[in-house]
Write an enzyme that holds these catalytic residues in place. Structure first.
Site, mmCIF file in Angstrom:
data_model
loop_
_atom_site.group_PDB
_atom_site.id
_atom_site.type_symbol
_atom_site.label_atom_id
_atom_site.label_comp_id
_atom_site.label_asym_id
_atom_site.label_seq_id
_atom_site.Cartn_x
_atom_site.Cartn_y
_atom_site.Cartn_z
ATOM 1 N N TRP A 27 2.347 4.559 -2.665
ATOM 2 C CA TRP A 27 2.693 5.297 -4.024
ATOM 3 C C TRP A 27 3.751 4.421 -4.793
ATOM 4 O O TRP A 27 3.743 4.332 -5.867
ATOM 5 C CB TRP A 27 2.640 6.764 -4.129
ATOM 6 C CG TRP A 27 1.444 7.367 -4.085
ATOM 7 C CD1 TRP A 27 0.451 7.169 -3.064
ATOM 8 C CD2 TRP A 27 0.958 8.517 -4.645
ATOM 9 N NE1 TRP A 27 -0.507 8.032 -3.013
ATOM 10 C CE2 TRP A 27 -0.206 8.922 -4.100
ATOM 11 C CE3 TRP A 27 1.585 9.094 -5.866
ATOM 12 C CZ2 TRP A 27 -0.856 10.020 -4.853
ATOM 13 C CZ3 TRP A 27 0.860 10.188 -6.452
ATOM 14 C CH2 TRP A 27 -0.463 10.636 -5.922
ATOM 15 N N TYR A 86 0.901 -1.362 -0.007
ATOM 16 C CA TYR A 86 -0.047 -0.096 -0.217
ATOM 17 C C TYR A 86 0.936 1.368 0.155
ATOM 18 O O TYR A 86 1.996 1.346 0.535
ATOM 19 C CB TYR A 86 -0.778 -0.070 1.206
ATOM 20 C CG TYR A 86 -1.915 1.168 0.897
ATOM 21 C CD1 TYR A 86 -2.999 1.257 0.202
ATOM 22 C CD2 TYR A 86 -1.380 2.496 1.537
ATOM 23 C CE1 TYR A 86 -3.515 2.181 -0.126
ATOM 24 C CE2 TYR A 86 -2.333 3.629 1.073
ATOM 25 C CZ TYR A 86 -3.566 3.449 0.578
ATOM 26 O OH TYR A 86 -4.095 4.630 0.345
#
Length: 771
Positions: free
Chosen positions: A109, A107
């Site tokens: 970017w 989880y």
């Protein structure tokens, strides 16, 4: 050699000698490059880089178990030993407990780049082993992610991809209202990258064309100076009440588009009965809302009238749903736009995310760029992503979620790459306790983040500038080759290389790699994508030509797209993917769930923690928004991020009246505290904040005091935020809001340790146990 490489915050240009980056700047094709890009080069060789595989001492000497995680030193080992340990644990856990005991996450970017995208890499690898427990939804807009499919039949990502473009807004919009602001800093960032930062120029162009911008937020300067924005600052958490009062005025003064409501929506009668107070005896009038929001009734009623006589775009930022009952302002944004009857008209309607990300307002591409296939996850268990601490602490518990019940599995192994949960999760003291529960935590990391420090096996991973890839941001038509700019630091390896080595040890018969090198994968993925584009009638050059180019452009079929235009033109031929095919102001589906914290139509629900409470112990409302000087917690050790610190701590902003009342001055070291925890920060006094509000951005690397993990010495606000769901519908995070007190720090400041690696010890004479 001067080369280019795509990052989430823009395309960087750099001179490289093969080891270091020099003279890093934004791309000369970017009209508004951002300073955050300077974090990249200054971080690459920072002392906090993970240089060799490392294993927590207690895990290596005593075997699997979480006791001591986050406190014990590490022992550096060879790659061969590290890979043997990881493969052995995978064999043990999958063989003994199966895939339901493995939480495989990435989880966050991660890094830009489509092939080396960490989430694709780990999910593909674990799917080759039989699957993993997944986290569904997200922290950014997980609450609206559960709601919007019921209301308008689309996910937030779909709504943003189809957003009315800035070109259309500049030509048609008279009034642009942003609940939660139109953030300049967030528009610097785009998932997967952004080639040209165009939002500033578009905002300026719209303003010169006559568009009037209104930001409804407790933070005045969370926008563009070019917008010449009108500021309305309600109490944090009271936006739903304000929006209900706007609806009341539109209804009471006959300003509603009844024909649109009749033809394009369902359930308006149920909603407006509530607004009129027919059930509870309380009309949701401007006078009622004034007591809650502290915005005058004249201002509220006047705003409603301006909305009705203008082509109005109602924008609701991602931040609005990261709070208690965060579904309500999102639902009300759609409802207000429907009452105005402007959904599907050029420049009017609703959007969830202008200013929240650089890509919102760019037209949809004909096809997304290629990415590594993840395969099929055969494990049925999953959790709402923000409930990871609950899962680890309370396996077997069943919780309601979006009309069903989810059972928390018993997790024995956490495998995490490309993210930092000690950044994005709440109540870090509780989360740290939860992270002790699994037998083993494996992390691929570039830096010694708090997640790496709380792992058992840490494998050094390359930064994006150290590997070959290609990339394009979400909705961005620019598709870039991304050749590596330098060799890796230390012994860092690509995630792909790590999983390829594990594949060999586990006897997966090339199920993960399919026998391809990285370059072969890039060419294979690109060629398949090129064939699909060609079949659609959009030719692009062959891979070799693309790899030698500066970039190619992905075709955009409709540069002037308008959200919901086809639905408005013919709602029968182009229905929404809701049960009724229409906008559901009242949702029979949601109503059937029986959730009192998210009923069948939008309502006002008082937050559990806000300034409207009486007898509250903590008199200040903390907003933990996104930072200006980095993306989330990425590269917090970089130059741009470090230059923003005050006395080495994350800056906290406070209104002058609140600072004066506490005898505080600009630049003071302060302690922020509540019952969940405390942290140090450096004070920045600013009249851009509503009185009673303090703002401490997320992303300072968690630096717990050794004797008290609830005290962060560096300024991470998630020691203060509550790990409670927005509602039973979404189980989304409420990370944005908390009540606190702020006081001057007396005495010497404790040391900060996040800018150095953890303690290492020599191997000694103790051999690892047989596994």
């Amino acid at each position: 050699m001067r080369s280019r490489h795509l990052t989430h915050f823009g395309l960087l240009e750099a001179e490289s000698d093969g080891t270091f980056l020099h003279a890093v700047t934004g791309w000369d094709g970017d009209p508004d490059p951002r300073r955050v890009i300077h974090n990249v080069a200054s971080s690459q060789h920072h002392p906090a880089r993970v240089r060799r595989p490392a294993v927590r001492q207690g895990w290596l000497e005593r075997g699997p178990g979480g006791t001591g995680r986050g406190d014990e030193p590490f022992i550096e080992v060879s790659w061969d030993e590290a890979l043997d340990l990881v493969s052995g644990e995978l064999q043990r856990v999958y063989g003994t407990h199966g895939s339901s005991a493995v939480y495989g996450d990435s989880y966050g970017w991660a890094s830009a780049g489509r092939f080396h995208h960490a989430q694709s890499q780990i999910h593909r690898f674990l799917n080759c082993l039989g699957g993993y427990v997944a986290g569904v939804g997200d922290y950014s807009y997980g609450t609206s992610g559960a709601l919007l499919p019921h209301v308008i039949g689309a996910s937030p990502a779909e709504v943003m991809a189809d957003a009315t473009t800035w070109d259309v807004i500049c030509e048609h919009t008279d009034l642009f209202i942003s609940f939660g602001g139109l953030s300049e800093k967030n528009s610097a960032i785009g998932p997967g990258g952004i080639a040209r930062h165009s939002t500033r120029a578009e905002v300026e162009r719209a303003r010169k064309a006559g568009c009037h911008f209104i930001d409804i937020t407790p933070i005045r300067d969370d926008g563009f100076a070019e917008a010449d924005t009108e500021w309305i600052a309600p109490r944090p958490g009271s936006d739903a009440a304000l929006m209900l009062a706007l609806a009341h005025t539109l209804d009471a003064e006959g300003l509603v588009d009844a024909e649109f409501l009749e033809n394009y929506t369902v359930g308006y009668d149920r909603f407006i009965a509530y607004v009129r107070g027919l059930g509870d005896g309380q009309p949701k009038s401007p006078e009622w809302a004034t007591r809650i929001t502290e915005i005058s009734s004249d201002t509220i009623a006047g705003l409603a009238r301006r909305m009705a006589r203008s082509r109005t775009m109602i924008n609701v930022s991602w931040s609005m749903q990261r709070q208690d009952h965060g579904e309500q302002p999102i639902w009300l944004g759609v409802t207000l736009a429907a009452m105005l009857g402007q959904i599907g008209l050029p420049g009017g309607g609703f959007q969830h995310g202008y200013g929240s990300s650089a890509d919102v307002g760019l037209a949809r591409r004909v096809l997304s760029p290629p990415a590594l296939p993840q395969g099929t996850n055969n494990e049925a268990s999953y959790i709402p992503v923000a409930r990871i601490a609950d899962m680890l602490l309370h396996p077997g518990t069943r919780v309601p979620y979006n009309g069903i019940e989810v059972s928390f599995p018993h997790i024995d192994l956490v495998y995490w790459i490309g993210g930092n949960p000690f950044h994005h999760h709440q109540d870090l003291t509780r989360f740290r306790r939860a992270f002790q529960r699994p037998s083993t935590v494996v992390v691929h990391e570039q830096f010694w983040t708090s997640t790496a420090r709380h792992a058992d096996i840490v494998l050094p991973a390359t930064m994006t500038i150290e590997r070959d890839d290609f990339g394009a941001g979400r909705n961005d038509p620019h598709f870039f080759p991304m050749p590596a700019l330098t060799r890796p630091v230390g012994e860092a390896r690509d995630d792909y290389a790590i999983f390829a080595a594990l594949e060999e040890r586990l006897g997966l018969n090339q199920a993960f790699t399919e026998g391809r090198t990285v370059q072969q994968w890039l060419e294979h993925l690109y060629s398949d994508w090129r064939d699909r584009l060609s079949r659609k009638g959009y030719p692009v050059p062959p891979f070799d030509e693309f790899w030698r180019s500066e970039y190619i452009e992905i075709p955009v079929p409709d540069p002037g797209q308008v959200l919901h235009a086809s639905f408005r033109t013919d709602p029968l031929a182009s229905p929404l993917a809701t049960p009724s095919g229409r906008i559901e102001i009242f949702s029979e589906t949601i109503d059937s769930f029986g959730y009192d914290d998210c009923p069948g139509h939008p309502v006002w629900l008082e937050p559990r923690e806000w300034l409207g409470q009486t007898n509250r112990r903590y008199p200040l409302h903390l907003i933990s928004n996104q930072p200006k000087t980095r993306l989330h917690s990425q590269l917090d050790v970089g130059t741009t991020s470090r230059e923003s610190k005050i006395q080495g701590r994350e800056p906290v902003r406070m209104n002058p009246s609140d600072a004066d009342a506490r005898g505080l001055r600009d630049g003071d070291a302060v302690l922020i505290r509540n019952d969940r925890g405390s942290c140090l920060a450096g004070l920045a006094v600013s009249d851009a904040l509503r009185p009673g509000v303090v703002q401490l951005s997320t992303g300072a690397w968690y630096d717990p005091d050794p004797s008290d993990p609830s005290f962060c010495r560096h300024g991470n606000p998630n020691v203060l935020t509550a790990d409670l769901p927005s509602s039973r519908l979404s189980q989304g995070t409420t990370a944005q809001h908390a009540l606190v007190e702020v006081e001057r720090w007396e005495g010497p400041l404790p040391p900060i340790t996040v800018d150095q690696p953890p303690a290492f010890v020599a191997r000694g004479d103790v051999e690892p146990p047989t596994r």
